[in-house]
Scaffold this active site. Sequence first.
Site, PDB file in Angstrom:
ATOM      1  N   SER A 138     -32.832   3.269  13.783  1.00  0.00           N
ATOM      2  CA  SER A 138     -34.280   2.642  14.108  1.00  0.00           C
ATOM      3  C   SER A 138     -35.482   2.623  14.409  1.00  0.00           C
ATOM      4  CB  SER A 138     -34.493   2.364  15.760  1.00  0.00           C
ATOM      5  OG  SER A 138     -34.717   0.983  16.077  1.00  0.00           O
ATOM      6  N   SER A 139     -36.916   1.623  14.133  1.00  0.00           N
ATOM      7  CA  SER A 139     -37.764   2.615  13.010  1.00  0.00           C
ATOM      8  C   SER A 139     -38.634   1.787  14.707  1.00  0.00           C
ATOM      9  CB  SER A 139     -38.338   1.317  12.609  1.00  0.00           C
ATOM     10  OG  SER A 139     -37.833   1.288  11.591  1.00  0.00           O
ATOM     11  N   ASN A 165     -29.201   0.922  16.840  1.00  0.00           N
ATOM     12  CA  ASN A 165     -29.524   0.962  15.887  1.00  0.00           C
ATOM     13  C   ASN A 165     -29.846   2.403  15.542  1.00  0.00           C
ATOM     14  OD1 ASN A 165     -29.805   1.409  12.671  1.00  0.00           O
ATOM     15  ND2 ASN A 165     -31.905  -0.291  12.629  1.00  0.00           N
ATOM     16  N   THR A 167     -36.542  -3.134   8.025  1.00  0.00           N
ATOM     17  CA  THR A 167     -37.193  -1.725   7.571  1.00  0.00           C
ATOM     18  C   THR A 167     -36.043  -1.542   5.895  1.00  0.00           C
ATOM     19  OG1 THR A 167     -37.149  -0.424   9.689  1.00  0.00           O
ATOM     20  CG2 THR A 167     -36.827   0.979   7.236  1.00  0.00           C
ATOM     21  N   GLU A 203     -37.205  -6.645  21.552  1.00  0.00           N
ATOM     22  CA  GLU A 203     -35.983  -5.612  23.009  1.00  0.00           C
ATOM     23  C   GLU A 203     -35.898  -5.791  23.922  1.00  0.00           C
ATOM     24  OE1 GLU A 203     -36.792  -1.836  19.750  1.00  0.00           O
ATOM     25  OE2 GLU A 203     -37.623  -1.338  21.722  1.00  0.00           O
ATOM     26  N   SER A 259     -34.338  -6.826  17.393  1.00  0.00           N
ATOM     27  CA  SER A 259     -33.971  -4.917  16.741  1.00  0.00           C
ATOM     28  C   SER A 259     -32.152  -3.919  15.932  1.00  0.00           C
ATOM     29  CB  SER A 259     -34.381  -3.502  17.882  1.00  0.00           C
ATOM     30  OG  SER A 259     -33.537  -2.262  17.704  1.00  0.00           O
ATOM     31  N   GLY A 260     -32.586  -4.090  14.921  1.00  0.00           N
ATOM     32  CA  GLY A 260     -30.884  -3.592  13.737  1.00  0.00           C
ATOM     33  C   GLY A 260     -30.962  -4.565  13.385  1.00  0.00           C
ATOM     34  N   GLY A 277     -38.930  -4.889  16.265  1.00  0.00           N
ATOM     35  CA  GLY A 277     -37.194  -6.428  16.867  1.00  0.00           C
ATOM     36  C   GLY A 277     -38.476  -6.371  17.864  1.00  0.00           C
TER      37      GLY A 277
END
Length: 681
Positions: free
Chosen positions: A208-209, A205, A161, A420, A156-157, A418
Amino acid sequence: MAFCRGPFPSVSPQGARVWIPDSVEVWRVAEITRSYKEGDAILHLRLEDGSALAYPIEFQLPPLCNPDCLSGADDLVALSYLHEPAVLHSLRRRFLEANAIYTYCGIILVAINPYKPLPIYEEEVIYAYSGREMGDMDPHIFHHVGNQSLVISGESGAGKTASAKYAMRYFTAVGGCRCDSSMEEKVLASSPIMEAFGNAKTTRNDNSSRFGKYIEIGFSQAHVTGATIKTYLLEKSRVTFQAKAERNYHIFYQLCASATLPELQGLGLRECPRKPHGTSSPHVCAVPAGVPEAEQLELFSILVAILHLGLCWLQEPPLGNSVVSVPLQAADEALGLFCTLLGIEASQVMRWLCHRKLVTAGETYLKPLSRQQALDSRDALAKHMYGQVFRWMVTRVNHALRSLEGHHTSIGILDIYGFEMFDHNSFEQFCINYANEKLQQLFNLHVFKLEQEEYVTEEIPWVFVDFCDNQPCIELIEGRLGILDLLNEECKVGKGDSSWAQKLYQTHLNSSHFQKPKRPRDAFVVCHFAGKVEYQCSGFVEKNRDAVPKELVGLLRASKVRATLRVGARCLLGTHPVPGLLGLPGCIGDVVALEWGPCHTHKCLDVSFPLHSHCPLLQVVKILRAYTPAAGLEERVRGSSQLLVDTSHLFPVHLPFSASPLHLDELCIPDGLDLAFLVRL
């Protein structure tokens, strides 16, 4: 990283350099000061600061350093020793010394997020990389996007994206467009819309998606003709709960920031105290292109209604009173606004939030709910509404990006969560990490298994690379009597999270990838490829059920804004996603497609009609209320002109022009599909 190339020699001369673990720098270099022979218990080293170190050899020798001439190579496979410290050191040198964020690892492109804009994505850079072979220029994402499929993964981050958007920019710039000069802009404009409805601020993030997406860009004679977006794993629970320092979806803050606009007067919005993330202007609400203003207002009404629903609090009934109370006086305004915006009766909403209907043999009862049960019903309704809005939004985006002439080839971009690992990990993190396990398995297959099989086939001398195969972890999750299997069983039995946790302990404590933590009691640990993650069992069963009381869904069907969802569903390109654990998409075909997929506790069948003027292979659709055995369904349908669908026993049926599970008395066939030959029996 669990692979290594180049074994440590049995005799290491004085002066050789090795990597040793370090609590601060993770890895640090040390030089061997006394030759090592096999069987020695101590390795005598000298650190870079000149201090001596007697390094005990317990299980394995420390990894050797690569020659200085190879450090910072643009392709990691060129390293003599390929292991974790060598990879990290090479990436560090390229990033700090050469300001290079991209590095090859064979067919894999490794990217480091610089957390700042870099001047390496301009149009002249795009055309400089267009048509060039890999190796002709420095590593770049523009080299990799020429493939038929691009899988973007990472924590994540990490910048997944952003990488997907750069890839889309490359396709639209190089491909151009023959028929619609604005198609490139439409494809690129879809990103901020998707981010508004599907992205949120997390602790890692700010953008974050919270869903996965697969973007398929169609080409005809090297020109972009359109695109299709499929979505996966929308984190609906974020609508009703956000962890500390996290936020809800951007679209809600964009709406509140636009509360003073004349168009939004009368919705009961309050101005947002903070600037929303995900938009450059605080007074912009992202909506798909081509949506009429009236439908935009209906969309905003639904979103604002969800906000008001969250303000409807319920108080505990008086002691000894089994009748659940009505909302608190302070919440009456929020409840009234919710009902006004949706055009439904407040009394009916209050009734079905606080009661549940029980049907027995010939009798119907109303069961009062506790305060917590009523709050759960309220939250389930809010999540259901947002899920429908998100699906409608994706449908309209696909309608704007649809290809009028079709395409001969396509390139796919997969942008998904991603890995997590938070302080509190629940059902959402479990699904996300499971998806990443499958992606890691794909990585292992192409980078290790298939590559080494090719060496064997061509009889090339090769020392096999030892890598960590995550198949046992995947079996733990999806295998027979695995975590998902036991979870689905618990959803049927209905005993709850604690019962499910005990079944996990009884079944998997002997597994090397499963552990039981000492505290808390109802939790479990899965040893993923990226590390151990502790999951709290609370909420797993209900989230997997994803159930909404049918009485509340019935109120939404009677809402005045129902037409918005119905209109949007008519524009669906391809099939409606099968509502399963991972939201796996149905297949797009020239005839009606039948696809079986996991749907929590039951089978579900996806029935899809393509957007063609006629469907010659299908003449009659029978929707049967009677029980149809699933075992023989496929055999009876194959080669037949009849499609048998059981809506009462096995599954709900979703059609592309219906926003909610189909009811027999509400079968609606849009005129645009020209399916007049269908006969209702």
